[in-house]
Every structure is written in structure tokens, then in C-alpha cells.
Design a protein around this motif. Sequence first.
Motif, PDB file in Angstrom:
ATOM      1  N   PHE A  18      93.197  85.373  90.957  1.00  0.00           N
ATOM      2  CA  PHE A  18      93.979  85.477  89.709  1.00  0.00           C
ATOM      3  C   PHE A  18      95.470  85.677  89.998  1.00  0.00           C
ATOM      4  O   PHE A  18      95.851  86.603  90.726  1.00  0.00           O
ATOM      5  N   ASP A  19      96.275  84.795  89.451  1.00  0.00           N
ATOM      6  CA  ASP A  19      97.745  84.833  89.572  1.00  0.00           C
ATOM      7  C   ASP A  19      98.242  84.575  90.994  1.00  0.00           C
ATOM      8  O   ASP A  19      99.439  84.754  91.266  1.00  0.00           O
ATOM      9  N   CYS A  20      97.343  84.212  91.918  1.00  0.00           N
ATOM     10  CA  CYS A  20      97.739  84.046  93.325  1.00  0.00           C
ATOM     11  C   CYS A  20      97.415  82.656  93.883  1.00  0.00           C
ATOM     12  O   CYS A  20      98.244  82.077  94.581  1.00  0.00           O
ATOM     13  N   PRO A 179      97.327  78.081  74.805  1.00  0.00           N
ATOM     14  CA  PRO A 179      98.574  78.418  75.506  1.00  0.00           C
ATOM     15  C   PRO A 179      98.315  79.601  76.450  1.00  0.00           C
ATOM     16  O   PRO A 179      97.598  80.544  76.097  1.00  0.00           O
ATOM     17  N   THR A 180      98.891  79.543  77.653  1.00  0.00           N
ATOM     18  CA  THR A 180      98.635  80.590  78.648  1.00  0.00           C
ATOM     19  C   THR A 180      99.009  81.970  78.111  1.00  0.00           C
ATOM     20  O   THR A 180      98.314  82.957  78.369  1.00  0.00           O
ATOM     21  N   ALA A 181     100.109  82.053  77.352  1.00  0.00           N
ATOM     22  CA  ALA A 181     100.537  83.366  76.843  1.00  0.00           C
ATOM     23  C   ALA A 181      99.441  83.995  75.990  1.00  0.00           C
ATOM     24  O   ALA A 181      99.170  85.197  76.075  1.00  0.00           O
ATOM     25  N   ALA A 183      96.184  83.323  76.224  1.00  0.00           N
ATOM     26  CA  ALA A 183      95.059  83.643  77.108  1.00  0.00           C
ATOM     27  C   ALA A 183      95.336  84.902  77.922  1.00  0.00           C
ATOM     28  O   ALA A 183      94.425  85.601  78.340  1.00  0.00           O
ATOM     29  N   ARG A 184      96.598  85.210  78.162  1.00  0.00           N
ATOM     30  CA  ARG A 184      96.951  86.418  78.934  1.00  0.00           C
ATOM     31  C   ARG A 184      96.976  87.658  78.055  1.00  0.00           C
ATOM     32  O   ARG A 184      96.673  88.756  78.504  1.00  0.00           O
ATOM     33  N   SER A 185      97.360  87.461  76.776  1.00  0.00           N
ATOM     34  CA  SER A 185      97.539  88.640  75.929  1.00  0.00           C
ATOM     35  C   SER A 185      96.206  89.343  75.681  1.00  0.00           C
ATOM     36  O   SER A 185      96.178  90.527  75.362  1.00  0.00           O
TER      37      SER A 185
HETATM   38  N1  HSE Z   1      97.272  82.768  86.483  1.00  0.00           N
HETATM   39  C1  HSE Z   1      97.582  82.497  85.109  1.00  0.00           C
HETATM   40  C2  HSE Z   1      96.587  83.122  84.203  1.00  0.00           C
HETATM   41  C3  HSE Z   1      97.540  81.031  84.789  1.00  0.00           C
HETATM   42  O1  HSE Z   1      95.392  83.066  84.511  1.00  0.00           O
HETATM   43  O2  HSE Z   1      96.959  83.657  83.160  1.00  0.00           O
HETATM   44  C4  HSE Z   1      98.633  80.230  85.297  1.00  0.00           C
HETATM   45  O3  HSE Z   1      99.561  80.823  86.033  1.00  0.00           O
END
Ligand code: HSE
Length: 296
Positions: A18-20, A179-181, A183-185
Motif C-alpha cells: 500500500f502506497d509503496c 476517484p482516489t481521494a 477511496a482514501r477518505s
Molecule cells: N496507493 C494509493 C491508494 C493509490 O491506494 O490510495 C495510488 O497511489
Amino acid sequence: MRITVRVPATSANLGPGFDCFGLALDLCNEVIVDTEAEPGVSWEGEGAGELPTDGTDMVSRAIAHTVELQRQIHPGADVPAFGLHGLNRIPLERGLGSSSAAAVAGVALARVLLGDAGFDDPSATFAYASELEGHPDNAAPATYGGLTVFAAGSGYVHRLDPHPSLGPVVLVPERLRLPTAEARSALPSSVDRKDAVFNIGHAALAVVALTQGDLDLLVVALHDRLHESVRGAMLPEVAALLDDLRHRQLPACLSGAGPSILVFERDAHVVEALPDGWRAIRPGVRATGVEVVVEG
Ligand code: HSE
């Protein structure tokens, strides 16, 4: 002067990384900048008709960002007027790094327009693009190609050659976008130590399996406990397909933040009939990252 930049799609995370972790795929966007053409921005392919043409798209923003950074060193730095045309093959908002590809393309283009003699040295391209776009796990494979490990915190990037036998397949839902934002929130800001330990071990196994082409090991190694279950709950149709692939002994994970799925075919284990609304792309791994061709 006419500059053509080619940048690959990328699949970030690869399950536990994740993120790497990130993998470059041989599915490239091309952006052409021509200083003799009428100034303006146009698009064809994926996202044409919805991407802005007023200079607020990610390629144009990355060009402007790079010029601003250069002005901090050389206050008079500037670029000539140009026409910009993008040929997009990377689906938007599907977890295939379209935004990072655009940022990398813009930085690479700006470096040529600025007369940066070292424009083919990728380290500044990676640094500027990831600073602007915010996802170094995509920007690294888009810049360097192959399989990349980005070490968050130290900022170190290491590129590896994935095993040549790997056959990546990207399963893309036509009607779902994320959108990734967003999915991250949904992700928790802290994680259980047991889950962190699970991911450390599986991430290490994933690097071994991907570089040695050990697909039995990869079936196990691509499991994650930091992000996929939360995202699967947001995307039940995606979670169901991912479960089904894993039950059939296919190594599979979300591609980036989803909603696409990355799967590796092997021997008799291949992706067959897909549910309605999904398409399969078999791009192959791309060994090289961003490419720049300058004419005139
Ligand atoms: N690693 C990011 C995430 C996706 O899973 O939110 C793209 O950088």
C-alpha cells in the motif's frame, strides 16, 4: 519544436504494498506539444469530451508547476507558446494511474521546453510529478518502468525487473469509477499492529514472487489487510469478482485504489467469462517509463 512524450499506465499497491509498490503496464498515453501549432489543448481517446481544454488539466498544470519551480532557481525561466494534444489510452478514475501519467508527461514536456539539458534524467521528473500529484507509488513506475518500490518517509525509490513470465491482466469495470481521494477518505487513520505485521510479511513475499515469477507464491502474497476490505465494502461488485478470482487460484488484487482489478494469468488458470460490464486488458509489463522524443 515538436515534443512527443509517452507515459505508461501503472498499477499501484499490488495488494500489501500500500502506497509503496507500483507496476508499469504497456498501455501508454501520448502527449504531443508543438510550438509551431495554434495554442490550445485537445484530447482524443479515454476522457476526450470530459477533460478540460482550458489549461486546468493535469498535463498543463504539471507544465506550469515545473516552470514555477524552475523560476525559483532562474527567475526569468519561461516556455514558448504551444499547442498540446493528448492521445489517451489509460481509462480515467479506474486505479490505473491516469493522473500520475499526466503529471509525469507534463513535467517531462516542461523540462524540454525549458531547455533543461538533463531532461532525460528521470529523478527530477519523478520528484516534481509526485509532489504535484501526490501519488509517488504511481509516479515511480510511470517514470522508471518495471516494478518499483517507493519507501514513504525516506522517499527512496528502487526499480526492479519483474519476471518476464508475468502476464498481467487488468479488469476494468465500464460503469464504475472511483476517484482516489474518495477511496482514501474511507480508510482508517490508524491500523492494528497485527494487520501491519501481516502486510510487512506479504509485501516482502510479493517482491520475491514478482521478481522470481513464482505464481503459486503470488496467490498468497497479494493479500492485504490495510485497504482492500474497506474498499471492497464500497464496491461490492468488485469485491465479489476479486474473491472469485482468488478462489480460482489466480493471483489478484485491487489495482491502486480500485475499482479495476489486477490479476496474473498462469498455466491453466486464466480469466474467462467476466460479469457484464467488465472488460479485460492484457497490456504486458512495460520495462521502461516515460519516453521523450524531440523533433525540430
Ligand atoms: N496507493 C494509493 C491508494 C493509490 O491506494 O490510495 C495510488 O497511489
